[in-house]
Design an enzyme around this catalytic site. Structure first.
Site, short mmCIF file in Angstrom:
data_model
loop_
_atom_site.label_atom_id
_atom_site.label_comp_id
_atom_site.label_asym_id
_atom_site.label_seq_id
_atom_site.Cartn_x
_atom_site.Cartn_y
_atom_site.Cartn_z
CG ASP A 138 91.97 54.76 18.81
OD1 ASP A 138 92.52 55.86 19.28
OD2 ASP A 138 92.46 53.68 18.67
NE ARG B 298 93.29 50.55 21.73
CZ ARG B 298 93.39 49.78 22.62
NH1 ARG B 298 92.51 49.10 23.21
NH2 ARG B 298 94.76 49.81 22.83
CB CYS B 299 94.90 53.65 16.00
SG CYS B 299 94.01 54.90 14.72
N PRO B 300 95.54 50.79 14.63
CG PRO B 300 97.12 49.42 13.07
CD PRO B 300 96.56 49.47 14.39
CG LEU B 301 92.14 47.55 13.84
CD1 LEU B 301 90.83 46.76 14.81
CD2 LEU B 301 92.35 46.32 12.74
#
Lengths: 75, 383
Positions: free
Chosen positions: A39, A12-15
């Site tokens: 994502d 999931r963002c910000p990953l």
């Protein structure tokens, strides 16, 4: 074609953006890195990161591996 | 360590104006009867409803019979879109709308498309301002029944060129619907619209009251089952005490609007400049000049929006976010997406009449440390 692929699917963002930010300084200037990220926020945030960091956003494509974003290290 | 609460989410719901509270309590005693009936209690309720409509119409600069009260701003927006499309269905079935409309408008557009209609989104620039050339071309196309433009972005505050957009609509003979939820009671309204909606809890009225204004001569046909109340534009009994409170607080908010604008706009300027200067790797979004006086949005690189909201809440700060992790759909805000700006680590701060300079200073003093702490925890410092 990209020089290497960064698989951030399932993250999931910000990953995915963080993964790209970690990898880009480690590759030679001119290298094209393809970020695989499913994502939906990556479609906005990867180009925005490139703009904020002065890296080149090349293209967004959806291939057999899902949404992918190509970035070229420019500096 | 406990922190006193600082509420900075007026764009979602402003704290109740004192006038709203007074009017609500008085109307609970006096305005409980059905205003449509023919007895003394009903006549008193009718007087209250008529006075509320007259006051609201005056503030909006329209005639009283052009104003209907609805059960929410969302219902008003749905009625505005679907009713104006229904009224013009012999002309065409295309809805032109900006890409940054409120989700209530977009959901009505989805309903229209599901029923066989067409919806054409018009892009905005990086600052969130409508592309007027694309808008003008879109409304000139054949078969356009309605155009919808938000008065100012509820997410980033950018004021839209409504007058110019309205002129393009007038040239094309297309009615314009303006969602003015963030503008009514705060800033002067643009001219040139045929249909307008607003929401009372944005200006300090109670939740559960929307306003739908339809100008005379506009082809508008109710999309709801028949009901004669509220000019036939919205079914069901109005929540009269809440409507009375909404109208009274709108009058009060509008009377103070210029002074509040002069007080809050510099505080927003201060947030814009201090956040940009004191939080590293932050993108302050929205037009720096052509913007609402009370609303500012920024995104913090590498920070998870939900985590940031929780961290701010622990320090007493109530704010909103357009980040995907904070939405029920897990999609980023369509507004940030349309602008092409960073969507994660997003914070929307919106001020109101109870916001003080001290509140803003405390937020600005604590934010850099909160963001730095989250970045340190996530191991993203120096990226």
């Amino acid at each position: 074609m990209p020089d290497e692929v960064l698989d951030c699917r399932g993250q999931r963002c910000p990953l995915p953006v963080i993964a790209a930010a970690r990898r880009m300084p480690q590759v030679p200037i001119g290298t094209v890195v393809r970020v695989l990220a499913d994502d939906p926020a990556a479609a906005v945030d990867i180009p925005a990161w490139c703009r904020m960091r002065g890296q080149e956003f090349l293209t967004a494509i959806t291939g057999p591996e899902g949404p992918a974003y190509d970035i070229r290290r420019t500096h | 360590m406990s922190a006193s609460p600082v509420y900075l989410d007026a764009a979602t719901a402003a704290p109740a104006h004192p006038v709203a509270r007074q009017a609500l309590l008085a109307a609970l005693d006096d305005g409980w009867a059905d205003p449509g009936k023919l007895y003394t209690q009903a006549r008193r309720a009718r007087q209250l409803l008529d006075a509320a409509r007259e006051a609201t119409a005056q503030t909006l600069g329209v005639r009283a019979d052009e104003v209907s009260f609805t059960s929410s701003g969302t219902t008003a927006a749905h009625g505005a879109v679907l009713g104006a499309l229904a009224g013009r269905r012999r002309t065409g079935s295309t809805l032109v709308h900006s890409a940054i409309e409120h989700s209530a408008v977009l959901h009505a557009a989805e309903r229209h498309v599901a029923a066989g209609g067409t919806a054409i989104p018009v892009p905005v620039d990086r600052l969130g301002r409508l592309d007027l050339d694309a808008w003008s071309a879109a409304v000139r196309a054949p078969g356009v029944a309605l155009a919808a433009l938000i008065s100012a972005s509820h997410e980033v505050g950018t004021v839209q060129p409504v007058a110019e957009a309205a002129a393009a609509c007038a040239d094309a003979g297309v009615p314009l619907y303006v969602d003015a939820a963030q503008s009514v009671g705060r800033v002067p309204l643009p001219a040139g619209w045929s249909v307008l909606t607003a929401s009372a809890h944005k200006w300090g009225g109670p939740p559960g009251v929307g306003v739908l204004a339809v100008r005379k001569g506009t082809r508008w046909e109710s999309p709801w089952p028949a009901d004669e109340r509220e000019g036939g534009r919205t079914p069901g009994s109005v929540n009269l005490p809440a409507v009375v409170a909404a109208a009274a607080s709108l009058r009060a908010a509008a009377a103070d609007a210029a002074a509040e604008e002069a007080r809050l706009a510099p505080l927003v300027d201060r947030i814009r400049s201090r956040v940009a200067a004191e939080v590293p790797d932050v993108e302050v979004v929205g037009d720096p000049v052509l913007r609402l006086p009370h609303l500012v949005t920024f995104s913090c690189l590498y920070v998870d929006g939900e985590t940031l909201l929780h961290a701010l809440d622990r320090r007493g700060f109530a704010v909103s976010s357009g980040s995907s992790c904070t939405s029920s759909t897990l999609r980023p805000s369509h507004v940030l997406e349309a602008m092409g700006v960073l969507s994660h680590g997003n914070v929307r701060v919106s001020l109101h009449r109870e916001t003080t300079e001290a509140h803003v200073e405390r937020f600005l003093a604590e934010l850099p440390g909160i963001v730095a702490g989250l970045r340190a925890e996530a191991g993203v410092v120096g990226l």
